[in-house]
Design a protein around this motif. Sequence first.
Motif, short mmCIF file in Angstrom:
data_model
loop_
_atom_site.label_atom_id
_atom_site.label_comp_id
_atom_site.label_asym_id
_atom_site.label_seq_id
_atom_site.Cartn_x
_atom_site.Cartn_y
_atom_site.Cartn_z
N LEU A 314 1.00 -1.25 -0.25
CA LEU A 314 -0.17 -0.49 -0.09
C LEU A 314 1.03 1.27 0.06
O LEU A 314 1.47 1.42 0.90
N THR A 315 0.65 2.10 -0.77
CA THR A 315 0.95 3.29 -0.34
C THR A 315 1.07 4.61 -0.20
O THR A 315 0.38 4.61 -0.79
N ALA A 316 1.11 4.22 1.38
CA ALA A 316 0.79 5.18 2.38
C ALA A 316 0.50 6.63 2.46
O ALA A 316 -0.27 7.17 2.15
N SER A 317 1.20 7.35 1.58
CA SER A 317 1.79 8.69 1.94
C SER A 317 3.03 9.14 1.22
O SER A 317 3.89 8.08 0.90
N VAL A 318 2.85 10.36 0.63
CA VAL A 318 4.52 10.87 0.20
C VAL A 318 5.20 11.03 1.84
O VAL A 318 5.09 11.24 2.09
N ARG A 319 6.65 10.48 0.49
CA ARG A 319 7.49 10.59 1.74
C ARG A 319 7.92 12.21 2.82
O ARG A 319 7.79 13.07 1.90
N LEU A 320 7.11 11.65 3.99
CA LEU A 320 7.96 13.65 4.16
C LEU A 320 9.65 13.85 4.51
O LEU A 320 10.36 12.92 4.34
N LEU A 321 9.32 14.91 3.84
CA LEU A 321 10.69 16.07 4.74
C LEU A 321 11.35 16.20 5.54
O LEU A 321 12.57 16.18 6.14
N THR A 322 10.39 16.08 6.73
CA THR A 322 11.45 17.22 8.20
C THR A 322 10.66 15.30 9.09
O THR A 322 9.51 15.53 8.59
N ALA A 323 11.41 15.42 9.89
CA ALA A 323 11.46 14.15 10.41
C ALA A 323 9.73 14.71 11.72
O ALA A 323 10.27 15.94 11.69
N PRO A 324 9.09 14.20 12.35
CA PRO A 324 7.93 14.43 13.83
C PRO A 324 9.37 15.54 14.31
O PRO A 324 8.49 16.72 14.58
N ALA A 325 10.28 15.14 15.22
CA ALA A 325 10.82 15.52 16.16
C ALA A 325 11.27 17.10 15.57
O ALA A 325 11.47 18.16 16.63
N GLU A 326 11.27 17.14 13.84
CA GLU A 326 11.90 19.08 13.76
C GLU A 326 10.61 20.09 13.69
O GLU A 326 11.09 20.79 13.29
N ARG A 327 9.56 19.38 13.13
CA ARG A 327 8.69 20.03 13.31
C ARG A 327 8.30 21.53 13.79
O ARG A 327 8.43 22.49 13.42
N GLU A 328 8.31 21.13 15.57
CA GLU A 328 8.35 22.28 16.26
C GLU A 328 9.42 23.31 16.80
O GLU A 328 9.24 24.41 15.82
N PRO A 329 10.64 22.51 15.78
CA PRO A 329 11.71 23.88 15.71
C PRO A 329 11.76 24.79 14.35
O PRO A 329 11.92 25.97 14.25
N LEU A 330 10.84 23.97 13.32
CA LEU A 330 10.15 24.25 11.90
C LEU A 330 9.52 25.54 12.16
O LEU A 330 9.79 26.88 11.67
N TYR A 331 8.07 25.44 13.09
CA TYR A 331 7.23 26.37 13.50
C TYR A 331 7.72 27.62 14.12
O TYR A 331 7.81 29.06 13.90
N ARG A 332 9.08 26.81 14.74
CA ARG A 332 9.37 28.63 15.93
C ARG A 332 10.62 28.99 15.10
O ARG A 332 10.07 30.98 14.74
N GLU A 333 11.14 28.95 14.22
CA GLU A 333 11.90 29.58 13.43
C GLU A 333 11.04 30.51 12.15
O GLU A 333 11.42 31.59 11.98
N PHE A 334 10.45 29.94 12.23
CA PHE A 334 9.27 31.06 11.11
C PHE A 334 9.07 31.87 11.76
O PHE A 334 8.75 33.33 10.89
N ALA A 335 8.54 31.13 12.54
CA ALA A 335 7.87 32.71 13.31
C ALA A 335 8.48 33.25 14.00
O ALA A 335 8.50 34.81 13.70
N ARG A 336 9.90 33.24 14.93
CA ARG A 336 10.88 34.10 14.81
C ARG A 336 11.31 35.00 13.28
O ARG A 336 11.16 36.23 13.74
N LEU A 337 11.08 34.15 12.35
CA LEU A 337 11.98 35.15 11.18
C LEU A 337 10.78 36.05 10.93
O LEU A 337 11.20 37.60 10.14
N LEU A 338 10.00 36.04 11.43
CA LEU A 338 8.90 37.04 10.76
C LEU A 338 8.45 38.12 12.26
O LEU A 338 8.21 39.64 11.78
N ALA A 339 8.55 37.49 13.20
CA ALA A 339 8.54 38.52 13.78
C ALA A 339 10.68 39.61 13.99
O ALA A 339 10.09 40.47 13.66
N LEU A 340 11.15 39.13 13.74
CA LEU A 340 12.17 40.05 13.62
C LEU A 340 12.18 41.06 11.88
O LEU A 340 12.35 42.11 11.66
N ALA A 341 11.77 40.42 11.08
CA ALA A 341 11.83 40.88 9.16
C ALA A 341 10.32 41.72 9.36
O ALA A 341 10.66 42.87 8.68
#
Length: 912
Positions: A314-341
């Motif tokens: 069964l082809t369950a899903s497209v391969r994910l690029l970011t590991a679950p453990a890296e999602r939270e740092p990704l979201y926080r860095e995106f929000a920090r980028l917006l706050a700075l810029a």
Amino acid sequence: MTTARTRLGAATVEERLDRLTRRTAAAAGPPPPAEQAYRQAAAVLACYDPATLRPVGHEPDAAALQALLAVSEPVHGADGSPEWRLPEALRRTTLAAMAGPDAHRRALDTNPDRPQGPVQLALTRYLTDTAPPPAEQDLDELLATARVTAWLDGLVPGLPGATEITDHLERRRLLEPLRRLAGTHVAGRADVLAELAEHTAGTDRRPMLIGGPGGIGRSTVLARFILDGEHRSTGPRLPFAHIDLDRPGLLPQEPLTLLLEAVRQLRIQHPGLRPLAEFFTDKWIARAAAPDLHTLAAAHADSAATARGTTDHLTASVRLLTAPAEREPLYREFARLLALALPDGPVLLAIDTFEAAQDMGPEVLAELRRMFDLLADANPALRVVLAGRVPAGLPARELRLPDFDRDAARAHLSALLGPAADPAALDPVVDAVGGDPLDLRLAADLIGRGDTTGGELHDHLHRHVLDRIEDPDVRSLARPALVLRRLTPAVLRYVLAGPGGVHVPDDLRAGELFDLFARETTLLGPAADGSLEHRSDLRRLLLPLLQAEAPEQVAEIHEAAVLHYVQEDGLTARAEELYHRLGLGESATELDRRWQPGVEALLTGSVDELPPGSRAYLASRSGRTLHPATLREVPAEQWERHAEVQITRLLELDDPHRAAEVLGHRPAGGERGARLLLLEARVRAALGELDSARALASAARSRAVEEQAPGVQSEADYAHARWAVDEGFAEEAGPQLAEAARLAEDLGDRLMLIRIELARRPCAGDGSGDGAAALARLIDDRTVRLLSQDPRLLLAATAAVGEQRPELVRQSLRVIGLRRFTSRQRTRFARVLGEWDATLGGEAARTAAPAGPGAVLPSAGFWPNWLATAPPDQAANALIALTTALPGGTAVLAALAGVYRQWLTGDGPPTE
């Protein structure tokens, strides 16, 4: 059909080279006055027509005109007519010799009837110092400006720079799709736009969902709101990112793709954001390229259910690029980028076609909810607006779009019809079709073509779209053609003609019908491959009516389409064949037999057109989750397939509680099959209920014996043994693993045999000796390739016997890759590389050096520096190439096997 090119003979080539040489020589030397007069006239024109061109300050001269043509380039005008233009170098030389703006104006005045177009308009404006600034130019004007300023650079003062033009071009290209969506008029939505503005400026951090059925105008309203923020009369523009999930490459299940696109769009609107945006983008693309070794390590002992290499995989899903453990740092860095810029005021994250995420199920929505919550916590100024179905499937402030009221419907119809609209004719149309935006658009199409009047429109407007077709054969075929997703001349002849009752004797008539269909732009449009596709909004409304009223005809078309496409090759043909098999409700066994990896991407958009059982099958193949109400209508076999994909995904996301909820929605009645029992056992094990898991595994094994399903029986024995070891009953595991191995051997399931040998190692103590030898014997070249299907199993095998089977290490480098080494790992591995390279006389270092083979290298320290600076993907590829091409690389691969073993056991690189 491609026309063969005429082969040029030597004489022809020589003649053309001679002509080019003479043209270059003629252009280089100073021309006589008459020729210069013609050059000056041509220099201020984007292109010219020799029949109408007049020389500047000189009488017409046929010889001089011929001399101009000899140094000019033939081109085609906007209408396809032949024209000529000066080459850029000659244009610049001629303009430079002219005495400034007055000379330019005089040359322009000489040919007042010059060919017009965006480029000529821009050239005239810049030569006469009347061009508006780039900020006030539309997309076509900016494209012309980019071309003209390249011609005039250094010759005309005050030109905009290339960077300024590029910045404005990017912004116009960003806004152009929104302008097409919004059109010139959005009637009856002032209250909705006001509510969006209030939400954006307010304090409610929940996403807002603009909801309603297809065609109601969700995307239009969202586009209009963004454009209104672009053209605020007071205050700064509203920074936005418009993420359309219908665009290829924007994956709801992979938030990184959404945030990278958001950063790209925000960088276009705010060029000062570029350094931070590039840093964020480069960092997260690099991290996405690195393997998720920690997740692989944690999951390597799981059941084979998640990575079966059998034909029903069964082809369950497209391969994910970011590991679950890296999602939270990704979201926080995106929000920090917006706050700075962008620290002042709100920032809008608008996600259009949100139903694409809703269709992928609760696990994808749960991750998006987590992303929205973390972004709101990290940057309270961020506002999220979604356009999709109601209910949202996550906590959101919902804003349903109603049909237009009478006044709004009248204004919308008037805008659709344009200046030629007859005000007296609007009310009868609105009375007939109501306030549905799609019905109003269809009515406007019909009235604009002169096919009907307002009084003729009635409750069956959609049927009338088909009934008014002029050609009788096209009219007969148009309604049954809705069953088909694509039309070609061959499909019209061999699939549709028979069920539609139309005689199509040959390919000539099929081609004529195809051309007639292509004229019906209210119904169809061209596809990228040259076929015709129905307008999706219209087909979505009409197809269910046809399926309900003429089921026998629909089935006949499906059957003819299957017979047609089964004879054709290619992914598109296979997808169409499967679509029609799904429409017929064929069995999973038959569908599995015809399945081809990759077709799921071409089929998922049609899942709602299919019967419930086929929906469940396609959802299980594509990783989509169906609504529980739909799942209650499907056969138990299809429900189990669908549940297996959904539960497997939830377990990979470490969400066993939601997986247990999925099991709770099992249709009532009937006994649980072996695979479902084993699936429930996996859920119980993930919840920590190992006693229950072992009992369910035993029940699954017994049921598998009854069902004569040795593959499931082997999986059940294997799972039972694994959980026995986890509970401390290693002595019970031996007989179960032996039975699982016997079944796997009979089935020829080499991957299961490898799992079993890996499971035996903890039972045998340190895992050395006979166990390692038995595992190594299982691994040959074919098995190494099979292991690529399951990276977690490949990693476990590499860590266990990579020293004995170096090809495993190379395959891990290809499939899993490398992460950054710890300093200790880097030091030790650099020493191994150095010792190996010494036996080669430094050939490995010279090959790996950035300067390439033969480079002069420092006498010491190359390998530590190389390991510290080379990107992990480049290092992995280089190590594969070096150990393949140069002798003696087994020690290097053995050392890498040790590194993988450290990562597997948790002694790996820190999270970056």
